[in-house]
Scaffold this active site. Structure first.
Site, PDB file in Angstrom:
ATOM      1  N   ASP A   1       0.823  -1.206   0.000  1.00  0.00           N
ATOM      2  CA  ASP A   1       0.000   0.000   0.000  1.00  0.00           C
ATOM      3  C   ASP A   1       0.859   1.259   0.000  1.00  0.00           C
ATOM      4  OD1 ASP A   1      -2.693   0.320  -0.308  1.00  0.00           O
ATOM      5  OD2 ASP A   1      -3.151   0.577   1.815  1.00  0.00           O
TER       6      ASP A   1
ATOM      7  N   ASP B   1      -9.025  -2.698   2.702  1.00  0.00           N
ATOM      8  CA  ASP B   1      -8.934  -2.091   4.028  1.00  0.00           C
ATOM      9  C   ASP B   1      -9.937  -2.693   5.007  1.00  0.00           C
ATOM     10  OD1 ASP B   1      -6.978  -0.344   3.055  1.00  0.00           O
ATOM     11  OD2 ASP B   1      -8.502   1.025   2.299  1.00  0.00           O
TER      12      ASP B   1
END
Length: 482
Positions: free
Chosen positions: A333, A393
């Site tokens: 990420d 997420d």
């Protein structure tokens, strides 16, 4: 080009006067608009959309005096129109456009004498203004600052925490059923046949992260083709996930269990209708996915079902695998959000480009929870901006929450791991939103979710003196690994 969104506030002549707001585009280098209606000056609107105002001879003398004038977009420039309007006494110039509103740009050097506000407005809004408010309309312009906080974040927070908590709890229920099956040899084989879980090992975790990296890079270079592959996969996977989620609920209903036989197999009729409903939901979303006013609701429902099914189905065998998965995806990420801008030609991150659709592609990847911004602002009038949270997420920390819940079941630890990890996830989400508001730019949520959940789970295991067992997984879990 300094282009900003603002609001045209229109007021009719009735008692009390009807009012309505419309989107405008203006150049903040040319004019500064007030931030609220308290300091705004109203002008009577003169509708001259029958002309493009490229010559002062197009309108009668004195018609524009001290008025807000609206004309059509035409062959001459914005500033040429503005100079003519100003010379005829106009105090505000609205330029109506039948096409999409675009940035207002021009060479201001030769037009330093032009001082009246120039804004771009949709032609359809002018038509709506006259139909709604009548022919006698007073207008003013203002540009309120964007709110620091939007309530759509609260909705995103509730969806995320609910999905993670429910997914973890569902995984624990499945684990409890496995333990009961172990105690009954007659049920063991039946249970294993019904079991659809997939267990991640450290090797498969690394392979999974590599596939994610490769897929993201391929999407960056071949987005306009692969986006339709992702949409198709999402439709199929979300329909199956929605079926699995609803079937678990339908199975608890004690009536409507009539069956039909086909090809030597029996199936409940209600499950056939349920399958048809789930497929129909996915198809409706696929057809109307670009209808921003309501399609986001269906996408979020399908997305939540997808995340729930993923968290329940994919099992982490131990905390070691969780640390490897969450740690690698955190690096993934951060790299694709913060590092790739130094590599790409246009200086944009690969993650942001793919999420937004490279090169202005209208098709967006259906891998996010979307909630439209709820605070009234110029942005909500000009477009329909969304607050977004990626499925990753939710799913990635959710796998750790699910492992904590299964470990609670295996060790009879009164849900302490599950509850503490879920709370840590909620804290991580709040931290993400706080940083988002302070920095005013998109954030990789895993940067805050991963440390919160991993550190909290580790502290609970250390405090309970179960770190070794928590790290390696229970004997039951290890014994059943394929």
């Amino acid at each position: 080009v300094a282009t900003d969104e603002g609001i045209l506030h229109a007021s009719g002549s009735g008692v009390p006067p009807a009012t309505k707001d419309y989107c405008i585009i203006y150049n903040s280098k040319w004019v500064s608009l007030p931030e609220s209606l308290d300091n705004a000056t109203y002008r009577a609107l003169e509708n001259l959309t029958s002309t493009v105002l490229c010559s002062s001879s197009e309108v009668p003398s004195g018609l524009m005096k001290d008025k807000a004038v609206v004309v059509m977009r035409g062959n001459c420039t914005f500033l040429e129109k503005a100079r003519i309007a100003q010379s005829l006494g106009a105090k505000m110039l609205l330029i109506a456009s039948k096409s999409r509103l675009s940035p207002i740009s021009d060479n201001k050097t030769d037009f330093e004498d032009v001082t009246l506000p120039i804004v771009l407005i949709r032609y359809n809004d002018i038509v709506d203004m006259q139909r709604t408010l009548g022919n006698e309309v007073n207008v003013t312009l203002y540009s309120p600052p964007l709110p620091e906080f939007d309530y759509s974040m609260v909705v995103i927070f509730l969806i995320a925490v609910f999905t993670v908590a429910l997914g973890g709890y569902w995984s624990g229920v499945a684990e409890l059923e496995n333990l009961k099956a172990i105690a009954s040899p007659g049920e063991r084989e039946t249970r294993r046949k019904k079991e659809e879980n997939v267990t991640f090992t450290p090797v498969t975790v690394i392979l999974f992260v590599v596939i994610c990296c490769v897929m993201l890079v391929l999407l960056y270079f071949f987005y306009k083709w692969l986006v339709y592959v992702i949409i198709s996969v999402f439709c199929l996977a979300s329909a199956m996930s929605l079926y699995n989620c609803l079937a678990a609920l339908v199975g608890q209903i004690p009536f409507g269990q009539c069956r039909v036989t086909c090809c030597n197999k029996t199936i409940e009729v209600r499950l056939i209708f349920l399958a048809a409903f789930c497929v129909a939901a996915a198809v409706v979303w696929a057809v109307f996915r670009n209808e921003d006013r309501w399609a986001w609701i269906l996408q979020d429902i399908l997305g939540v079902a997808f995340c729930l099914n993923f968290i329940k189905t994919l099992k982490m065998p131990n905390f070691k695998s969780c640390v490897i998965l969450l740690g690698l995806l955190l690096l993934y990420d951060v790299f694709f959000v913060f590092i790739t801008p130094f590599i790409t030609k246009n200086g944009a991150s690969i993650m942001v480009e793919v999420a937004a659709g490279p090169f202005g592609n209208s098709e967006k990847l259906p891998v996010v929870i979307r909630v439209p911004r709820l605070e009234h602002s110029a942005s909500t009038l000009c477009d329909l901006p969304f607050s977004l949270l990626g499925f990753g997420d939710i799913i990635v920390p959710g796998l750790l929450v699910a492992y904590c819940r299964r470990f609670d079941v295996q060790t009879s630890s009164s849900s302490v791991y599950y509850i503490s990890c879920t709370i840590a996830y909620a804290v991580g989400m709040v931290l993400t939103f706080v940083v988002l508001a302070l920095m005013k730019m998109g954030q990789p949520a895993l940067l805050y979710l991963v440390p919160c959940t991993l550190i909290t789970s580790s502290l609970v295991a250390w405090r309970r003196k179960e770190m070794k067992k928590f790290w390696k997984g229970s004997n039951y879990q290890v014994g059943w690994m394929p």
